[in-house]
Design an enzyme around this catalytic site. Sequence first.
Site, PDB file in Angstrom:
ATOM      1  N   GLY A  74       0.934  -1.400   0.055  1.00  0.00           N
ATOM      2  CA  GLY A  74       0.062   0.054   0.091  1.00  0.00           C
ATOM      3  C   GLY A  74       0.725   1.152  -0.046  1.00  0.00           C
ATOM      4  N   ARG A  82      10.156  -1.153  -4.933  1.00  0.00           N
ATOM      5  CA  ARG A  82       8.922  -0.950  -5.550  1.00  0.00           C
ATOM      6  C   ARG A  82       8.805   0.247  -6.320  1.00  0.00           C
ATOM      7  NH1 ARG A  82       3.661  -3.233  -2.942  1.00  0.00           N
ATOM      8  NH2 ARG A  82       3.390  -3.618  -5.170  1.00  0.00           N
ATOM      9  N   ASP A 120      -1.462   4.730  -6.324  1.00  0.00           N
ATOM     10  CA  ASP A 120      -0.031   4.624  -5.881  1.00  0.00           C
ATOM     11  C   ASP A 120       0.702   5.914  -6.400  1.00  0.00           C
ATOM     12  OD1 ASP A 120      -1.231   1.903  -5.764  1.00  0.00           O
ATOM     13  OD2 ASP A 120       0.751   1.744  -4.966  1.00  0.00           O
ATOM     14  N   ASN A 161      -3.012   2.837 -10.259  1.00  0.00           N
ATOM     15  CA  ASN A 161      -3.418   2.122  -9.233  1.00  0.00           C
ATOM     16  C   ASN A 161      -3.329   0.420  -9.290  1.00  0.00           C
ATOM     17  OD1 ASN A 161      -4.442   2.102  -6.242  1.00  0.00           O
ATOM     18  ND2 ASN A 161      -6.330   1.142  -7.243  1.00  0.00           N
TER      19      ASN A 161
HETATM   20  O1  MRU Z   1       0.531  -3.711  -4.527  1.00  0.00           O
HETATM   21  P1  MRU Z   1       0.138  -3.296  -3.426  1.00  0.00           P
HETATM   22  O2  MRU Z   1      -1.024  -4.034  -2.708  1.00  0.00           O
HETATM   23  O3  MRU Z   1       1.047  -2.368  -2.645  1.00  0.00           O
HETATM   24  O4  MRU Z   1      -0.932  -2.038  -3.957  1.00  0.00           O
HETATM   25  C1  MRU Z   1      -1.767  -1.241  -3.357  1.00  0.00           C
HETATM   26  C2  MRU Z   1      -2.597  -0.559  -4.160  1.00  0.00           C
HETATM   27  O5  MRU Z   1      -2.659  -0.645  -5.331  1.00  0.00           O
HETATM   28  C3  MRU Z   1      -3.729   0.220  -3.366  1.00  0.00           C
HETATM   29  O6  MRU Z   1      -4.934   0.515  -3.643  1.00  0.00           O
HETATM   30  C4  MRU Z   1      -2.698   1.883  -3.406  1.00  0.00           C
HETATM   31  O7  MRU Z   1      -1.566   1.527  -2.876  1.00  0.00           O
HETATM   32  C5  MRU Z   1      -3.575   2.772  -2.614  1.00  0.00           C
HETATM   33  S1  MRU Z   1      -3.156   2.598  -1.093  1.00  0.00           S
HETATM   34  C6  MRU Z   1      -4.104   3.562   0.238  1.00  0.00           C
END
Ligand code: MRU
Length: 366
Positions: free
Chosen positions: A54, A93, A244, A254
Amino acid sequence: MKINNQHYHTIWTTNDDATVQIIDQRWLPHELVIEDLNTVEETATAIRDMHVRGAPLIGVTAAFGMYLAARSANKNNMTSVLNSAATLLKATRPTAVNLAWAVDQQLDLMNKAVSINPDLFLAKAKKLKEESIERCRQIGTFGLPLIEAIYERKKSTVNILTHCNAGWMACIDYGTATAPIYAAHDAGIPVHVWVDETRPRNQGARITAFELQEHGVPHTVITDNAGGHLMQHGEVDLVIVGTDRTTRTGDVCNKIGTYLKALAAHDNKVPFYVGAPSSSIDYSLGDGLREIPIELRSQDEVKFIQGQHEGTTKKVLLTPAQSPAANYAFDVTPARLVTGLITEFGVYEANESALQEMKKKLDAET
Ligand code: MRU
């Protein structure tokens, strides 16, 4: 937010600040595992392998990683240790801008401080954590009237669809997409959440559903392909997702699959909102599709699926063993499909002039 009625954040330090502790999200919803992070290398692994995930949370975790790196350094090598730590953390990431943003805040501190010591970086990480909580709380405040307005019109349960987990587990507390939902639920407005399971890692089915369940918010887990059907049949009043990275022009990157939800929402005239803290807006980018780096993750996340069998967490192979798989982790929803961005400063249209207005407020605050 609460787990078993006990209040948790997703990251904290022990009383003596010697160790950073996180909820290891790989084991949710069936096991609550707390992991200790004592080095920047452990922190990088926790981010890369998604023990934490996240956008807001990986940013704050990286800030604590910089503190752990500073602690391992001495006066003579502090700058080089911190620069290497920053490179290591940023590479974990690439898509979520919050990560590089938080690391850069620590580097900025290093460059400006008269004398450097680990406590400076600890204090900054704690500050970023508190600010992140407050941003999410404000997103809840500004998102609540959107849900209230639908309820006023409809006088029955408001059905909200969300994708992935942009809840408190993706942040520190409240969440971004979920903050307005929790605010509405707590204000007594009947809400029901359609939770996209979100293949391949199933953050919706495993984590959003867990969060909502713990808070008592009515919800139903659906397959990723069901949203369009539900929208065609009037079963979705509103979509709220996280982000993101959002460009200065309002393109939203996202979790993979978000774009398809936005297309279906547009076709069915369902409002599509994004919970977007200022820390996830990248003012250096103007074209999300061309400029945002999309993380490509291991094909094993697509080929294998994890669940619980007779009390034990297991991973099983889903595809023919030899079939190759591709795992694009994010996609970009063009600004034209976004109804609005719910930020800590208010709700803004997804376009450059609106986001410049927001930036003025941000700049005035810092
Ligand atoms: O790959 P992830 O689980 O880190 O991806 C998270 C998302 O896509 C969320 O929707 C995004 O980070 C927004 S978080 C508040």
